[in-house]
Design an enzyme around this catalytic site. Sequence first.
Site, PDB file in Angstrom:
ATOM      1  N   HIS A  72      42.835  43.827  38.603  1.00 31.87           N
ATOM      2  CA  HIS A  72      44.213  44.184  38.230  1.00 31.87           C
ATOM      3  C   HIS A  72      45.031  42.943  37.901  1.00 31.87           C
ATOM      4  CE1 HIS A  72      42.966  46.717  41.826  1.00 31.87           C
ATOM      5  NE2 HIS A  72      42.928  47.601  40.844  1.00 31.87           N
ATOM      6  N   HIS A  74      48.342  41.367  39.011  1.00 33.68           N
ATOM      7  CA  HIS A  74      49.277  41.465  40.128  1.00 33.68           C
ATOM      8  C   HIS A  74      50.587  40.783  39.758  1.00 33.68           C
ATOM      9  CE1 HIS A  74      46.685  43.031  43.583  1.00 33.68           C
ATOM     10  NE2 HIS A  74      45.912  43.095  42.512  1.00 33.68           N
ATOM     11  N   HIS A  90      50.367  45.365  42.472  1.00 33.74           N
ATOM     12  CA  HIS A  90      50.009  45.491  41.053  1.00 33.74           C
ATOM     13  C   HIS A  90      51.264  45.338  40.195  1.00 33.74           C
ATOM     14  CE1 HIS A  90      46.187  48.056  42.033  1.00 33.74           C
ATOM     15  NE2 HIS A  90      46.215  46.879  42.632  1.00 33.74           N
ATOM     16  N   HIS A  98      49.816  54.112  41.235  1.00 37.83           N
ATOM     17  CA  HIS A  98      48.538  53.521  40.848  1.00 37.83           C
ATOM     18  C   HIS A  98      47.540  54.551  40.315  1.00 37.83           C
ATOM     19  CE1 HIS A  98      45.031  50.963  40.739  1.00 37.83           C
ATOM     20  NE2 HIS A  98      44.369  51.977  41.291  1.00 37.83           N
ATOM     21  N   HIS A 107      50.087  51.877  36.809  1.00 38.82           N
ATOM     22  CA  HIS A 107      50.729  50.567  36.778  1.00 38.82           C
ATOM     23  C   HIS A 107      50.371  49.858  35.472  1.00 38.82           C
ATOM     24  CE1 HIS A 107      50.235  50.677  41.424  1.00 38.82           C
ATOM     25  NE2 HIS A 107      51.439  51.091  41.105  1.00 38.82           N
ATOM     26  N   HIS A 150      38.668  42.358  43.104  1.00 38.37           N
ATOM     27  CA  HIS A 150      38.523  42.828  44.480  1.00 38.37           C
ATOM     28  C   HIS A 150      37.069  42.940  44.926  1.00 38.37           C
ATOM     29  CE1 HIS A 150      42.806  44.014  45.157  1.00 38.37           C
ATOM     30  NE2 HIS A 150      42.808  43.909  43.844  1.00 38.37           N
ATOM     31  N   ARG A 167      41.021  41.043  48.332  1.00 39.17           N
ATOM     32  CA  ARG A 167      41.167  40.268  47.102  1.00 39.17           C
ATOM     33  C   ARG A 167      40.208  39.079  47.195  1.00 39.17           C
ATOM     34  NH1 ARG A 167      47.818  40.569  46.516  1.00 39.17           N
ATOM     35  NH2 ARG A 167      47.909  42.818  46.888  1.00 39.17           N
TER      36      ARG A 167
HETATM   37 CU   LIG Z   1      44.277  44.171  42.588  1.00 39.23          CU
HETATM   38 ZN   LIG Z   2      47.657  49.790  40.267  1.00 34.27          ZN
END
Ligand SMILES: [Cu+2]
Ligand SMILES: [Zn+2]
Length: 176
Positions: A72, A74, A90, A98, A107, A150, A167
């Site tokens: 993602h 962030h 996010h 999400h 997102h 992740h 993460r």
């Molecule tokens: Cu993420």
């Molecule tokens: Zn998200």
Amino acid sequence: MRTYLIPLMLLAATGCSTTETARTVAVSDVATANLVRADGSNVGVATLSDRSDGVWLSVAAVKLTPGTYGIHLHAVGKCDAPDFTTAGPHWNPAQKQHGFDNPMGTHAGDIRNLVVNAGGVGAIEVELEGALYEGPTGAMDADGIALVIHEKADDYATDPSGNSGKRVICGVFTKG
Ligand SMILES: [Cu+2]
Ligand SMILES: [Zn+2]
């Protein structure tokens, strides 16, 4: 003479059909991010490009364990090891929930899972539909933006993080 002409014509036709049309894409700006693990080791690079056909993200990562991982953008351009929580949630300028399978989603920072092949390489190039490159609601806003990979796959549904676990890899985008 005649049998000689036919293959030449076929060659000409093949040549035409395989000629790629050059597509002109103007690039206004590019931001790059070195992707690092908590121990500081570098595993690749990501770029955000402000192009005439939209904002595009590309990721090329190596030395990963084969598998499928949540990835993602962030909201904050800050990757403090070891847990990278400083990258924030996010990226979500439109105040959505999400997930691609969430009716209240998604997102702006949601991206389809990164698939890492047997050689340990994971690479994507995606258009961030509807996203702005800069400005108050843009990716490269005042507090910047980061890419996070992740420990497991994103389920595309669980708000706010897709249940993708820790993460593991993080990168801060910087211009130029
Ligand atoms: Cu993420
Ligand atoms: Zn998200």
